[in-house]
Design an enzyme around this catalytic site. Structure first.
Site, PDB file in Angstrom:
ATOM      1  N   ASP A   2      -0.624   0.613   3.135  1.00 44.49           N
ATOM      2  CA  ASP A   2       0.093  -0.042   2.033  1.00 44.49           C
ATOM      3  C   ASP A   2       1.358   0.777   1.789  1.00 44.49           C
ATOM      4  OD1 ASP A   2       0.770  -1.536  -0.211  1.00 44.49           O
ATOM      5  OD2 ASP A   2      -0.805  -0.713  -1.494  1.00 44.49           O
ATOM      6  N   CYS A  12      -1.133  -5.371   3.338  1.00 40.14           N
ATOM      7  CA  CYS A  12      -1.189  -6.436   2.322  1.00 40.14           C
ATOM      8  C   CYS A  12       0.146  -7.148   2.154  1.00 40.14           C
ATOM      9  CB  CYS A  12      -1.632  -5.836   0.993  1.00 40.14           C
ATOM     10  SG  CYS A  12      -0.631  -4.416   0.507  1.00 40.14           S
ATOM     11  N   ARG A  36      -5.220 -15.245   1.807  1.00 37.48           N
ATOM     12  CA  ARG A  36      -5.115 -15.144   0.347  1.00 37.48           C
ATOM     13  C   ARG A  36      -5.373 -16.521  -0.278  1.00 37.48           C
ATOM     14  NH1 ARG A  36      -2.428 -11.066  -2.244  1.00 37.48           N
ATOM     15  NH2 ARG A  36      -3.335 -12.189  -3.986  1.00 37.48           N
ATOM     16  N   HIS A  89      -6.713  -4.486  -6.928  1.00 33.96           N
ATOM     17  CA  HIS A  89      -6.130  -5.726  -6.372  1.00 33.96           C
ATOM     18  C   HIS A  89      -7.261  -6.468  -5.648  1.00 33.96           C
ATOM     19  CE1 HIS A  89      -3.284  -8.608  -5.312  1.00 33.96           C
ATOM     20  NE2 HIS A  89      -2.468  -7.936  -4.544  1.00 33.96           N
TER      21      HIS A  89
HETATM   22  N1   CP Z   1       0.029  -8.658  -1.331  1.00 35.45           N
HETATM   23  C1   CP Z   1       0.512  -9.170  -2.473  1.00 35.45           C
HETATM   24  O1   CP Z   1      -0.117  -9.079  -3.560  1.00 35.45           O
HETATM   25  O2   CP Z   1       1.734  -9.780  -2.331  1.00 35.45           O
HETATM   26  P1   CP Z   1       2.635 -10.296  -3.525  1.00 35.45           P
HETATM   27  O3   CP Z   1       3.103  -9.094  -4.319  1.00 35.45           O
HETATM   28  O4   CP Z   1       3.790 -11.015  -2.848  1.00 35.45           O
HETATM   29  O5   CP Z   1       1.841 -11.222  -4.401  1.00 35.45           O
END
Ligand code: CP
Length: 314
Positions: free
Chosen positions: A231, A272, A300, A136
């Site tokens: 997470d 996140c 983000r 990610h």
């Molecule tokens: N942190 C993140 O990727 O959130 P979403 O799944 O809402 O995009």
């Protein structure tokens, strides 16, 4: 390795591992500048179109990307997986090659990282990973930007990650090791990133004279930490393992006031999002003054804007 399968002449953003530290710093500096000084006038992404293929739901990733592109004067096309011929069996390779004739970049959130590699074989335009089973990297950019805003000097801080060795953990580990940020992990055996990923990150950390520590015990990992990150224990796609995972991670790996108190005084909490409150983190910590969750979410957008300028603007 994926480099054998995709056209290296085109710059992609599939994981942190294929980015240079110099490029990462450039993107982060630009993101900080965009946040501080505002987005540039003159629509630098005018006439640029970005296709977004999402196989899984998203709030932060989807909206931050679409807002960033709009603020830079570009266009984004949100393409639900089931509305494309992909959902009826057209190949990922053909989808990527066809989209590359219409748009300037593809952003994709997929179950299988290999599908991103296949999209990247379009030979013409960048592919950006909006989350896969392995990485990610967009989240990692925003996380380090958030740390940088608080710490000023990235090399002087320690980040502790507690919980599942998820895609978020892997990208955070990689970006910290690439940029010389000290990181410690508390992840139980069986849920840790692959040995190859740990070895590679260890080499980057050594080169940067930063530390990478791996523990079973969260208390050891958070000792002297400036930032404590977690997470979810049960990610999208692993719901059938829910009971087993909760029995492994709870109560030991939960970030609660007791665990946070073992870190440095005034240590920050990071996540996140979305959170599973009462599992990996308690509401008391998530909504405390130590929490940076909304800063991470905001960043983000700024980090994606900076990445889009880096990849697409003249
Ligand atoms: N942190 C993140 O990727 O959130 P979403 O799944 O809402 O995009």
């Amino acid at each position: 390795m994926w480099e054998q399968h995709v056209d290296m002449a085109v710059k992609h953003f599939l994981s942190i591992s294929e980015q240079s530290a110099e490029d990462l710093r450039k993107i982060l500096n630009l993101a900080l500048r965009l946040k501080r000084k505002g987005y540039p006038a003159g629509s630098p992404l005018r006439k640029k179109v970005v296709a977004m293929i999402f196989q899984k739901p998203s709030t932060r990733t989807r909206v931050s990307i679409q807002s960033a592109i709009a603020r830079l004067g570009g266009e984004s096309l949100y393409l639900g997986y089931s509305e494309l011929q992909l959902g009826r069996g057209e190949t990922v390779l053909d989808t990527g090659r066809v989209l590359a004739r219409y748009v300037d970049a593809i952003v994709a959130r997929v179950f299988k990282h290999d599908d991103l590699l296949e999209l990247a074989r379009n030979g013409r335009i960048p592919v950006i990973n909006a989350l896969s089973d392995r990485h990610h990297p967009l989240q990692a950019l925003a996380d380090v930007m958030t740390i940088w805003e608080k710490a000023r000097n990235l090399r002087s801080v320690k980040v502790a990650y507690v919980g599942d060795g998820s895609n978020v953990a892997i990208s955070l580990l990689q970006i910290c090791a690439k940029l010389g940020v000290n990181i410690s992990l508390a992840i139980p055996e069986g849920y840790r990133p692959d040995k190859a990923i740990l070895r590679e990150a260890g080499e980057w950390a050594e080169k940067n004279k930063s530390t990478l520590e791996i523990y079973d015990d969260p208390v050891k990992a958070v000792e002297e930490a400036d930032f404590v990150y977690t997470d979810v224990f049960v990610s999208m796609g692993s719901e059938e393992e829910r009971e087993k995972r909760l029995s492994v991670f709870l109560p030991k790996y939960q970030v609660n006031a007791g665990l946070l108190s073992k870190a440095k005084k005034n240590a920050y909490f990071m996540h996140c999002m979305p959170m599973h409150l009462g599992e990996e983190v308690t509401p008391e910590v998530a909504y405390s003054t130590a929490s940076l969750i909304y800063e991470q979410a905001e960043n983000r957008m700024h980090t994606f804007a900076a990445l889009a300028l880096h990849l697409l603007a003249k």
